[in-house]
Design an enzyme around this catalytic site. Structure first.
Site, short mmCIF file in Angstrom:
data_model
loop_
_atom_site.label_atom_id
_atom_site.label_comp_id
_atom_site.label_asym_id
_atom_site.label_seq_id
_atom_site.Cartn_x
_atom_site.Cartn_y
_atom_site.Cartn_z
N LYS A 159 5.06 -3.41 -3.76
CA LYS A 159 4.01 -3.28 -2.74
C LYS A 159 4.45 -4.00 -1.46
CE LYS A 159 -0.13 -3.07 -5.73
NZ LYS A 159 -1.42 -3.71 -5.98
N ASP B 294 -6.04 -3.51 -3.86
CA ASP B 294 -6.26 -3.09 -5.24
C ASP B 294 -6.24 -1.58 -5.24
OD1 ASP B 294 -6.56 -4.31 -7.84
OD2 ASP B 294 -8.44 -3.21 -7.98
N HIS C 80 -1.55 6.43 -0.14
CA HIS C 80 -2.82 5.71 -0.14
C HIS C 80 -2.66 4.32 0.49
CE1 HIS C 80 -0.21 5.34 -3.54
NE2 HIS C 80 -0.78 4.22 -3.94
N ARG C 81 -1.61 3.59 0.07
CA ARG C 81 -1.44 2.21 0.56
C ARG C 81 -1.09 2.22 2.04
NH1 ARG C 81 1.36 0.92 -3.03
NH2 ARG C 81 -0.31 0.06 -4.29
P1 IMP Z 1 -3.00 -2.91 -8.80
O1 IMP Z 1 -3.49 -2.51 -7.46
O2 IMP Z 1 -1.75 -3.74 -8.68
O3 IMP Z 1 -4.08 -3.54 -9.65
O4 IMP Z 1 -2.51 -1.60 -9.51
C1 IMP Z 1 -3.23 -0.92 -10.52
C2 IMP Z 1 -2.29 0.00 -11.27
O5 IMP Z 1 -1.93 1.09 -10.47
C3 IMP Z 1 -0.99 -0.64 -11.74
O6 IMP Z 1 -0.68 -0.09 -13.00
C4 IMP Z 1 0.01 -0.21 -10.72
O7 IMP Z 1 1.31 -0.10 -11.25
C5 IMP Z 1 -0.53 1.15 -10.31
N1 IMP Z 1 -0.24 1.41 -8.91
C6 IMP Z 1 -0.69 0.71 -7.83
N2 IMP Z 1 -0.19 1.24 -6.71
C7 IMP Z 1 0.59 2.27 -7.08
C8 IMP Z 1 1.40 3.18 -6.36
O8 IMP Z 1 1.53 3.14 -5.12
N3 IMP Z 1 2.05 4.10 -7.09
C9 IMP Z 1 1.95 4.18 -8.45
N4 IMP Z 1 1.23 3.35 -9.17
C10 IMP Z 1 0.55 2.39 -8.49
#
Ligand code: IMP
Length: 198
Positions: A12, A68, A178-179
């Site tokens: 990230k 998140d 999305h990010r």
């Molecule tokens: P968190 O935002 O780190 O809590 O992510 C939640 C879940 O979604 C985790 O299993 C991450 O690996 C997955 N995830 C978050 N962002 C991405 C992305 O950009 N691509 C793929 N998986 C993601």
């Protein structure tokens, strides 16, 4: 401006760093001496993003933002959603999460999904701002590609060329993701704030 990104996910950080203006000195949790796991116990993406950013601000006194993200699959009524990280269990293993997702969708012709990211920014006591971004796509039949992280090998964005996020370069993913879209809101907020200060 010194700004901490409240995440232990190096992927990230790599995605976000090139999207921020040069005036932002981006700090990791290690840079501010935070080595513990951040609390993430809320029932919504918004709640978790706020909780993580607020924790870092309260305990380390630096302006910070947290993201998140959830993968919301239409045929699964929006699951795994806020539980995306622990979909296959508390070990938070990406390969297990992807395997469970493909298993759940094995006989499912409807494979529409979206990634949604919420960013919470805590700049000063009592000042919280939120930004969100999303991208729609299809869950592939099997993982393809070695880039990215998490669910990237099975997510094919609708606005792309048929490749999964894991087949794209970081720059290509950032054009659609999305990010990146949530970060664009954060960057616009900072440039508006700078203009107002002039
Ligand atoms: P968190 O935002 O780190 O809590 O992510 C939640 C879940 O979604 C985790 O299993 C991450 O690996 C997955 N995830 C978050 N962002 C991405 C992305 O950009 N691509 C793929 N998986 C993601």
């Amino acid at each position: 401006m010194r700004l901490c990104f409240a995440s232990n996910n190096a992927h990230k950080l790599d995605e976000i760093r090139p999207l921020l203006p040069a005036t932002v000195q981006l700090l990791s949790l290690a840079d501010i001496g935070c080595h513990e796991e951040l609390p993430e116990t809320q029932a919504t993406l918004e709640g978790n993003a706020r909780q993580k950013a607020q924790y870092v601000f309260d305990n380390y006194g630096v302006s910070c933002f947290a993201d998140d993200t959830g993968l919301e699959v239409a045929a699964l009524d929006g699951a795994p959603g806020v539980y995306s990280a622990r979909y296959a269990g508390p070990q938070r293993a990406a390969a297990d999460n992807v395997a469970k997702l493909l298993h759940e969708l094995a006989t499912q012709p409807q494979r529409q999904a979206r990634f949604r990211t919420v960013i919470a920014l805590v700049r000063s006591a009592g000042e919280v701002h939120e930004f969100s971004g999303e991208v729609s796509g299809i869950i592939a039949a099997a993982p393809i590609g070695h880039g990215g992280f998490g669910y990237d090998p099975v997510f094919v964005p609708l606005e792309g060329d048929g490749r999964t996020f894991a087949e794209m370069t970081l720059v290509e993913k950032n054009l659609l993701s999305h990010r990146a879209r949530a970060v664009a809101g954060l960057v616009a907020f900072f440039s508006d704030a700078e203009e107002l200060a002039q």
